[in-house]
Design a protein around this motif. Structure first.
Motif, PDB file in Angstrom:
ATOM      1  N   ASP A  10       0.886  -1.157   0.000  1.00  9.36           N
ATOM      2  CA  ASP A  10       0.000   0.000   0.000  1.00  9.36           C
ATOM      3  C   ASP A  10       0.939   1.227   0.000  1.00  9.36           C
ATOM      4  O   ASP A  10       2.148   1.079   0.236  1.00  9.36           O
ATOM      5  N   ASP A  12       0.117   5.103   1.324  1.00 10.03           N
ATOM      6  CA  ASP A  12       0.029   5.981   2.500  1.00 10.03           C
ATOM      7  C   ASP A  12       0.030   5.181   3.803  1.00 10.03           C
ATOM      8  O   ASP A  12      -0.791   4.288   3.987  1.00 10.03           O
ATOM      9  N   GLY A  13       0.943   5.512   4.676  1.00  9.22           N
ATOM     10  CA  GLY A  13       1.030   4.822   5.964  1.00  9.22           C
ATOM     11  C   GLY A  13       1.843   3.544   5.885  1.00  9.22           C
ATOM     12  O   GLY A  13       2.103   2.901   6.890  1.00  9.22           O
ATOM     13  N   THR A  14       2.228   3.153   4.653  1.00 13.10           N
ATOM     14  CA  THR A  14       2.999   1.915   4.475  1.00 13.10           C
ATOM     15  C   THR A  14       4.370   2.237   3.857  1.00 13.10           C
ATOM     16  O   THR A  14       5.401   1.993   4.479  1.00 13.10           O
ATOM     17  N   ASP A 212      -1.062  -0.802   6.105  1.00 16.58           N
ATOM     18  CA  ASP A 212      -1.253  -0.242   7.451  1.00 16.58           C
ATOM     19  C   ASP A 212      -2.713  -0.236   7.894  1.00 16.58           C
ATOM     20  O   ASP A 212      -3.025   0.155   9.008  1.00 16.58           O
ATOM     21  N   HIS A 213      -3.633  -0.645   6.988  1.00 18.37           N
ATOM     22  CA  HIS A 213      -5.052  -0.620   7.356  1.00 18.37           C
ATOM     23  C   HIS A 213      -5.712  -1.959   7.080  1.00 18.37           C
ATOM     24  O   HIS A 213      -6.667  -2.054   6.332  1.00 18.37           O
ATOM     25  N   ASP A 220      -7.052  -1.792   3.316  1.00 21.21           N
ATOM     26  CA  ASP A 220      -6.217  -2.960   3.004  1.00 21.21           C
ATOM     27  C   ASP A 220      -6.925  -4.273   3.356  1.00 21.21           C
ATOM     28  O   ASP A 220      -6.500  -5.344   2.920  1.00 21.21           O
TER      29      ASP A 220
HETATM   30 MG   LIG Z   1      -2.583   3.001   3.898  1.00 25.03          MG
END
Ligand SMILES: [Mg+2]
Length: 251
Positions: A10, A12-14, A212-213, A220
């Motif tokens: 992923d 964003d956030g990953t 991250d989700h 995710d």
């Molecule tokens: Mg993400």
């Protein structure tokens, strides 16, 4: 350690913080990973965003880049590097669906019993063709503000609760840091990943997904339904550790 052939990320956030570019260390690690594995990146983001967040920062050799697959807007767009990036796209949402989605977000904070943000940075709802993307503080909000707005997803869960009744037949997912993704139903990361599996002809057991989700309602989470191995990361630094492990296990 399983013998993976394809590592999927992923964004964003990953690979990055929300709507930020990857750092040089991450760019280098992706190139190293491409020495040993195929790599795919899937996100609700559009191709332009992939370009400035990821592609412009990669300096891997061109033969390595052929093993990189880019799946913008949950894989409704599919891109491959054939000396230049070549993408094909699914049919976008209909005009009627787009109108309905835009209308459904009017006064959404009030209707969800949430405080309306004092300032909205840029567009609140962005048309990405096959997806509409709602960013609670606007598409251009500073990442520091975004990270504070809904760290436990509860605000977005409330908004989704309100939207569900007015958007039947459409899928709603929590994405990024402040965003909600609206797509035709059954368009989510599982959709994109199935397309990827079909196109490159790879067994599910050979795939590792990092996001991250992955928890309930996260964008995710659909990856879990495919029976591929999924690992949850808390942010780019944890992703780097996972990549370093993967690099150790394959010569
Ligand atoms: Mg993400």
């Amino acid at each position: 350690m399983k013998f993976f052939k394809l590592i999927v990320f992923d964004i964003d956030g990953t690979l990055t913080r929300s709507k930020s570019a990857i750092d040089t260390e991450m760019a280098e690690l992706i190139c190293q990973l491409l020495d040993k594995y195929k790599v795919a990146i899937i996100s609700g983001a559009n191709y332009e965003q992939f370009k400035w967040q990821i592609l412009e920062h990669l300096s891997c050799s061109s033969d390595k880049m052929r093993d990189l697959y880019i799946l913008p807007v949950d894989g409704t767009v599919f891109c491959k590097d054939e000396d230049a990036w070549v993408c094909d796209s699914d049919t976008p949402l209909s005009i009627e669906e787009k109108e309905l989605i835009k209308k459904s977000f009017e006064n959404i904070f009030e209707r969800s019993g949430l405080e309306t943000p004092k300032k909205i940075y840029g567009e609140l709802v962005e048309d990405r063709g096959a997806q509409f993307n709602f960013s609670a503080l606007g598409q251009n909000a500073p990442v520091e503000l975004k990270e504070k707005w809904d760290p436990d997803n509860r605000k977005r869960e409330r908004i989704i609760g309100v939207l569900k009744s007015v958007l039947p037949g459409l899928s709603l997912h929590i994405g990024g840091t402040t965003s909600i993704e609206v797509t035709k139903s059954n368009i989510d990361k599982a959709y994109g990943l199935k397309k990827l599996i079909r196109r490159i002809g790879i067994a599910k057991e050979e795939i590792l997904y990092l996001g991250d989700h992955l928890l309930d309602g996260g964008n995710d989470a659909p990856a879990l339904t495919l029976g591929i191995e999924c690992r949850s990361v808390k942010g780019p630094e944890e992703t780097k550790k996972e990549i370093l492990e993967l690099l150790k296990y394959k010569s």
